[in-house]
Design an enzyme around this catalytic site. Structure first.
Site, mmCIF file in Angstrom:
data_model
loop_
_atom_site.group_PDB
_atom_site.id
_atom_site.type_symbol
_atom_site.label_atom_id
_atom_site.label_comp_id
_atom_site.label_asym_id
_atom_site.label_seq_id
_atom_site.Cartn_x
_atom_site.Cartn_y
_atom_site.Cartn_z
ATOM 1 C CB SER A 171 34.055 32.432 37.541
ATOM 2 O OG SER A 171 33.038 33.352 37.842
ATOM 3 C CE1 TYR B 259 37.170 37.023 37.067
ATOM 4 C CE2 TYR B 259 34.884 36.292 36.928
ATOM 5 C CZ TYR B 259 36.122 36.263 37.562
ATOM 6 O OH TYR B 259 36.303 35.493 38.682
#
Ligand code: NDP
Length: 256
Positions: free
Chosen positions: A146, A159
């Protein structure tokens, strides 16, 4: 020059989270270049629909209902793919979730759930697929990171930790398994229009326009933007590429 650089005929790919979003975009890219696909996810209705789409277009595909955080279920999933599709050449570790809270509000169960879905799952699936890849003389593993593999975010501590971890896990497997002719790389998506970010857009006012302003390409990415990079990283075209983390982000990560 070698021909068939992107040819995946006769290859078998496992795509976790392949029943929608970025995972389905990559599955379609791999199938378009000849690979048979195993769609792995928990939602059997979504997985059946993804398989039906692939089969309708003339591709070979099966769905294997699996919770990728469960060690025994992952081992059984790889065994089933090997039995039904004959081999395993390509593994895409794409399944992922986010729980949007600042660090002080996150409880241990939420932390564990994000880390196990996004990071531990990649370890479990890679370890389970490794013997099958060795048995066919090599393989390709593609892990999904990401922008939060690079940047921090106040609302996504677990995350970001999981996605930073994915990059280091990628490098470690690349080094460990180079001798087995297994190339291991990561893709770092920018902001992509999927179910995951549709939820974020509902929760964060102005997110849609902020992403447009912050992305040099001035658009959100689509799942189709991942078909080409998946085909490249799964094919002989990338045989000397390993341990990398490639942004697919419309320039998000390079804009100062
Ligand atoms: P989606 O929510 O559309 O897809 C997530 C997928 O993960 C679903 O197919 C889901 O299937 C699967 N999944 C979640 N938990 C599990 C589990 N325990 N076991 C098996 N499968 C599971 O999101 P995206 O397509 O956006 O996300 C795909 C990946 O891309 C994720 O790793 C995400 O972090 C990453 N990413 C996305 C970005 C974006 O902007 N969209 C940006 C950067 C990274 P099911 O529910 O059937 O289990």
């Amino acid at each position: 020059m070698k021909t068939g650089l992107f040819d995946l005929s006769g290859k078998v790919a496992i795509v976790t989270g392949g029943n929608g979003g970025i995972g389905l975009g990559m599955a379609l890219g791999l199938a378009a270049n000849g690979a048979a696909i195993a769609i792995v996810g928990r939602n059997e209705t979504k997985s059946a629909a993804a398989v039906a789409d692939l089969v309708k277009d003339g591709h070979k595909a099966i769905a294997v209902a699996t919770d990728v955080t469960n060690e025994a279920a992952v081992a059984a999933m790889v065994e089933r793919v090997r039995r039904e599709l004959g081999r395993v050449d390509i593994l895409v570790n794409n399944a992922g979730i986010n729980i949007r809270k600042p660090p002080e509000a996150l409880d241990i169960a939420e932390w564990d759930s994000v880390i196990s879905t996004n990071l531990t799952s990649a370890f479990l699936c890679s370890r389970a697929a490794h013997p099958a890849m060795k048995a066919v003389g090599g393989g390709k593993i593609i892990n999904i990171g990401s922008m939060m593999s690079i940047f921090g975010a106040s609302f996504a501590p677990a995350y970001a930790a999981s996605k930073g971890g994915i990059v280091q896990f990628t490098r470690s497997c690349a080094v460990a398994w180079a001798a087995d002719n297994i190339q291991v790389n990561a893709i770092l998506p920018g902001w992509i229009d999927t179910d995951l970010t549709r939820r974020a857009r509902e929760q964060i006012t102005g997110l849609h326009d902020k992403v447009l302003a912050r992305t040099p390409a001035a658009r959100w990415g689509t799942s189709g933007d991942f078909a080409g990079i998946a085909a490249f990283l799964a094919s002989p075209a990338s045989d000397f590429v390993t341990g990398t983390a490639i942004p697919v982000d419309g320039g998000f990560s390079v804009m100062g």
